[in-house]
Design an enzyme around this catalytic site. Structure first.
Site, PDB file in Angstrom:
ATOM      1  N   LYS A   1       0.833  -1.204   0.000  1.00 29.19           N
ATOM      2  CA  LYS A   1       0.000   0.000   0.000  1.00 29.19           C
ATOM      3  C   LYS A   1       0.872   1.260   0.000  1.00 29.19           C
ATOM      4  O   LYS A   1       0.660   2.179  -0.789  1.00 29.19           O
ATOM      5  CB  LYS A   1      -0.922   0.002   1.227  1.00 29.19           C
ATOM      6  CG  LYS A   1      -1.996   1.060   1.147  1.00 29.19           C
ATOM      7  CD  LYS A   1      -2.513   1.469   2.489  1.00 29.19           C
ATOM      8  CE  LYS A   1      -1.582   2.464   3.120  1.00 29.19           C
ATOM      9  NZ  LYS A   1      -2.006   2.978   4.403  1.00 29.19           N
TER      10      LYS A   1
ATOM     11  N   ASP B   1      -6.492   0.785   1.052  1.00 28.38           N
ATOM     12  CA  ASP B   1      -6.410   0.885   2.508  1.00 28.38           C
ATOM     13  C   ASP B   1      -7.749   0.438   3.091  1.00 28.38           C
ATOM     14  O   ASP B   1      -8.630  -0.053   2.375  1.00 28.38           O
ATOM     15  CB  ASP B   1      -6.044   2.313   2.937  1.00 28.38           C
ATOM     16  CG  ASP B   1      -7.185   3.297   2.716  1.00 28.38           C
ATOM     17  OD1 ASP B   1      -8.224   2.913   2.138  1.00 28.38           O
ATOM     18  OD2 ASP B   1      -7.044   4.461   3.118  1.00 28.38           O
TER      19      ASP B   1
END
Ligand code: SF4
Length: 273
Positions: free
Chosen positions: A112, A130
């Site tokens: 991420k 996320d």
């Protein structure tokens, strides 16, 4: 969904303050389990003290910790920040690498974080997933994977062109925070789900236009001359040759008979074939 997001967040800004790839990388490393506001508070001082990897690599753990102590998981993040800065100096000549693979070799940098840096710093299309994006993707049925974020990312990337990823990623985050929180969401007041649940408000003009068009069509239909009997065919065909095929199906034999027996009928046939 995209129309609603574009209306609400036409130009979504990157919420983490940064000036270059290095400061973005640091800000993203600090952002886990912390609000962006908190991160921006501490990075003001951190970036003033350590604007480059070399300056951050030279700081002690306690110095960094004292600056970032108000963010969650501060001790671990201080360690990762310093180790990452050291590796940037030792392995990448003091620059942030430009590939997902290289970024993910840095301490504390996962998929991420690497995706956010690739997208935010280098403009490479990426759709970092996320917790907000994962929640929205599941609620909107854009993905069905409850545990595999890479699968969610794959599903989202399949829905939009790469050029839209960066902007959508930010729009999802803003919408998730403002409307689609984990608890206490309000479907009846939500800009996305209230529309999906009850499409009447937005589709009412379309329905009205359709009904108007249908009504006009019926009117037109009623005004068209209809053959009262086979004997009316020649006159009707002269007036409306386009009706030949339909009429000839209805009165095929009569049309053929007229064509055989009269000049007027032959004229009609040649004019309409
Ligand atoms: S109602 Fe709104 S807040 Fe709730 S799931 Fe749907 S989009 Fe999210």
């Amino acid at each position: 969904v995209q129309q609603v997001l574009d209306r609400l967040y036409p130009e979504p800004p990157m919420p983490l303050n940064h000036t270059d790839p290095f400061t973005l990388l640091c800000a993203v490393l600090l952002s886990a389990q912390t609000t962006d506001g908190k991160v921006n508070e501490v990075t003001t001082e951190l970036f003033a003290r350590a604007p480059t990897p070399r300056a951050l690599a030279a700081m002690s753990h306690s110095d960094v910790l004292s600056i970032i102590r108000t963010v969650g998981l501060a001790p671990t993040k201080a360690r990762h920040l310093i180790a990452t800065a050291q590796q940037l100096c030792e392995r990448f000549g003091g620059a942030v690498p430009r590939t997902m693979e290289e970024l993910q070799t840095l301490p504390g940098v996962g998929r991420k974080t690497a995706s956010v840096v690739m997208s935010g710093a280098f403009g490479v299309p990426a759709f970092p997933v996320d917790t907000h994006i994962h929640r929205l993707a599941l609620r909107w049925r854009l993905s069905r994977s409850e545990t595999n974020v890479e699968r969610v990312e794959h599903d989202l990337r399949a829905l939009w062109p790469p050029a839209a990823y960066g902007r959508l990623h930010l729009q999802f985050i803003y919408f998730g925070r403002e409307y689609c929180q984990a608890r206490n969401h309000m479907p009846s007041r939500c800009p996305v789900c209230s529309w999906a649940d009850n499409p009447l408000p937005t589709s009412a003009p379309i329905a009205a236009a359709r009904s108007k068009a249908h009504h006009a069509q019926q009117q037109q239909q009623r005004q068209r001359p209809q053959p009262a009997s086979p004997d009316d065919i020649p006159q009707l065909l002269l007036e409306s040759p386009r009706k030949l095929s339909k009429t000839s199906v209805l009165y095929g034999e009569r049309v053929a008979e007229l064509a055989r027996g009269g000049a007027a009928a032959r004229l009609i046939m040649s004019a309409t074939v």
